[in-house]
Design an enzyme around this catalytic site. Sequence first.
Site, PDB file in Angstrom:
ATOM      1  N   CYS A 105      -2.884   1.680   6.561  1.00 36.79           N
ATOM      2  CA  CYS A 105      -3.325   1.240   7.792  1.00 36.79           C
ATOM      3  C   CYS A 105      -4.038   2.075   8.731  1.00 36.79           C
ATOM      4  O   CYS A 105      -4.700   2.178   9.844  1.00 36.79           O
ATOM      5  CB  CYS A 105      -1.994   0.970   8.641  1.00 36.79           C
ATOM      6  SG  CYS A 105      -0.997  -0.235   7.900  1.00 36.79           S
ATOM      7  N   GLU A 117       4.496  -3.674  12.536  1.00 36.02           N
ATOM      8  CA  GLU A 117       3.543  -2.585  12.237  1.00 36.02           C
ATOM      9  C   GLU A 117       2.256  -3.221  11.586  1.00 36.02           C
ATOM     10  O   GLU A 117       2.456  -3.703  10.477  1.00 36.02           O
ATOM     11  CB  GLU A 117       4.302  -1.667  11.271  1.00 36.02           C
ATOM     12  CG  GLU A 117       3.791  -0.153  11.490  1.00 36.02           C
ATOM     13  CD  GLU A 117       3.909   0.451  12.788  1.00 36.02           C
ATOM     14  OE1 GLU A 117       2.794   0.323  13.393  1.00 36.02           O
ATOM     15  OE2 GLU A 117       5.158   0.709  13.279  1.00 36.02           O
ATOM     16  N   GLU A 136       8.064   2.919  14.017  1.00 40.30           N
ATOM     17  CA  GLU A 136       8.994   3.326  13.043  1.00 40.30           C
ATOM     18  C   GLU A 136       9.158   4.774  12.685  1.00 40.30           C
ATOM     19  O   GLU A 136       8.452   5.637  13.453  1.00 40.30           O
ATOM     20  CB  GLU A 136       8.276   2.916  11.494  1.00 40.30           C
ATOM     21  CG  GLU A 136       8.078   1.317  11.770  1.00 40.30           C
ATOM     22  CD  GLU A 136       8.250   0.576  10.330  1.00 40.30           C
ATOM     23  OE1 GLU A 136       7.033   0.655   9.753  1.00 40.30           O
ATOM     24  OE2 GLU A 136       9.023   0.251   9.779  1.00 40.30           O
ATOM     25  N   ASN A 158       0.560  -1.154   0.014  1.00 35.76           N
ATOM     26  CA  ASN A 158      -0.142   0.028  -0.189  1.00 35.76           C
ATOM     27  C   ASN A 158       0.764   1.019   0.101  1.00 35.76           C
ATOM     28  O   ASN A 158       0.467   2.345  -0.439  1.00 35.76           O
ATOM     29  CB  ASN A 158      -1.091   0.053   0.972  1.00 35.76           C
ATOM     30  CG  ASN A 158      -0.440   0.225   2.464  1.00 35.76           C
ATOM     31  OD1 ASN A 158       0.687  -0.423   2.721  1.00 35.76           O
ATOM     32  ND2 ASN A 158      -0.961   0.747   3.419  1.00 35.76           N
TER      33      ASN A 158
HETATM   34  C1  UN1 Z   1       0.267   2.702   6.174  1.00 32.35           C
HETATM   35  O1  UN1 Z   1      -0.671   2.819   5.721  1.00 32.35           O
HETATM   36  O2  UN1 Z   1       0.918   2.029   6.684  1.00 32.35           O
HETATM   37  O3  UN1 Z   1      -0.004   8.529   7.676  1.00 32.35           O
HETATM   38  C2  UN1 Z   1       1.273   3.879   6.322  1.00 32.35           C
HETATM   39  C3  UN1 Z   1      -0.150   8.092   6.705  1.00 32.35           C
HETATM   40  C4  UN1 Z   1       1.201   7.839   5.846  1.00 32.35           C
HETATM   41  C5  UN1 Z   1       1.484   6.585   6.149  1.00 32.35           C
HETATM   42  C6  UN1 Z   1       0.413   5.245   6.156  1.00 32.35           C
HETATM   43  N1  UN1 Z   1       2.207   8.760   6.115  1.00 32.35           N
HETATM   44  O4  UN1 Z   1      -1.448   7.896   6.354  1.00 32.35           O
END
Ligand code: UN1
Length: 496
Positions: free
Chosen positions: A283, A249, A463, A151
């Site tokens: 995420c 993560e 991270e 993603n």
């Molecule tokens: C993710 O979806 O694992 O904060 C990372 C955010 C992005 C990173 C997402 N800078 O939505």
Amino acid sequence: MAMHLQNHIDGRWVDSVSGETFENTDPANGEMIATVTKSTTADVDKAVEAARRAYDAWRLMPAPKRGEILYRAGEIMLARKEDLAREMTREMGKVVAEARGDVQEGIDMTYYIAGEGRRQFGDVVPAELPNKWAMSMRHPHGVVAAITPWNFPFAIPTWKLMPALICGNTLVFKPASYTPLLAVRLVQILEEAGLPKGVLNLVLGPGGDLGDHIVTHPGVDLISFTGSSDTGAHIGELAGKLLKRVSCELGGKNAIVVMDDANVDLAIDGIVWSAFGTSGQRCTAASRVITHRGVASEVIEKIVGRAKRMRMGHGLEPTTDLGPVVSKSALEKVASYIPIAEKEGATVAAGGKIAREGALAKGFFHEPTVLTDVKPNMRVAQEEIFGPVTAVIESTNLDEAIKILNSTKYGLSCSLYTSNVNNAFRFMRDAECGLVYLNAGTIGAEIQLPFGGMKATGNGHREAGRAALEVYSEWKSIYVDYSGKLQRAQMDTPPP
Ligand code: UN1
């Protein structure tokens, strides 16, 4: 003419010993992008051996020199940003403006971590005995395995590769099988920037046995993984038995809370962006909206209106608001939640269907979907769907909203829209999430702060930011006694 993508082992681009390949296709239209070599455990063995051979020379290179390679990599990324973004859109579907953001996040991380080549501070503290020196310094783990998702096919690998490299580790990099092209591009950039052979080895192919072999390989010291909580738990189990270091993560079920004193239009902008950006495949996506009853009808009406107006299409088209999801199985998973929601008593207020009109039928498109009449314990309010679906839950006050927010097993991102400073501070204190936003959506974390979550979102690590170095190095405490005699800590009293 489709490209052919290969592994990168010990500084050479090579096919898997299996000779087998798999296809990399555009999820918006099914067009073939590349054939990809399909690795076996024997390829992993070669990659780990190369990484082990390269380790001592790399760890002994002064960290500022390692940093210079990273700075050069950052420059190359910047020069190629547009090409990388366009290839990313073709490879995994996100709209090109967001793909540019993904590349930019990788550039930010690379520059930020390059600077750590001249920092990596340790402590120098007073010793309790005279003529004795006490200090701490960082030490690399050895060989790091980076297992990354599709993603954020550029940014997330940089979150792992760059801090691992600056701390002096060498790597085996296994990207998601949906995004081998961006992984190849990243390795090419680091190679051009001057990374010595064997320091970064790329193994392409689907997870499963390959992943297990990487995790349990005696030559791998640390596993850094981003993906589902189920896979994270599996990796943790395998690695735990071997006392390996693991940083995970994992999933999220993030929520935006809207209070009755909020600027509702601002909240709607944040909700639409956070729920449907990247087709909900972050995420950090806002898959729940917890709205105060006093503004619920306005919030619902406005989100539904916005969702219905979103235009689906190829992410390279300037008119597209919402791209496809990554794969057929992802599309089926998203679609499977609609009958689940209805059976539990929720209402589909917008969307709810796989898009099958015209050219959309060739890709994996799901309508942006708003579910209402959702209760906090329903499956659609608890499980990560990872698609353009958000569930609206109503609450009567902030305490109840926070209780609902914290009621899932996950704890990644959350947001509160309010104009009341007391609400804001209570929320900041009580939210069980690693990322908290006030009057902004749940997505868009910057790389200079720690990124990660509580509870089933991870295993306690973070991270990015300064926290990244904690994952990719171990502490070594050093005592130097220059008194010329035996001095016994905790026992000898220094002379007055
Ligand atoms: C993710 O979806 O694992 O904060 C990372 C955010 C992005 C990173 C997402 N800078 O939505």
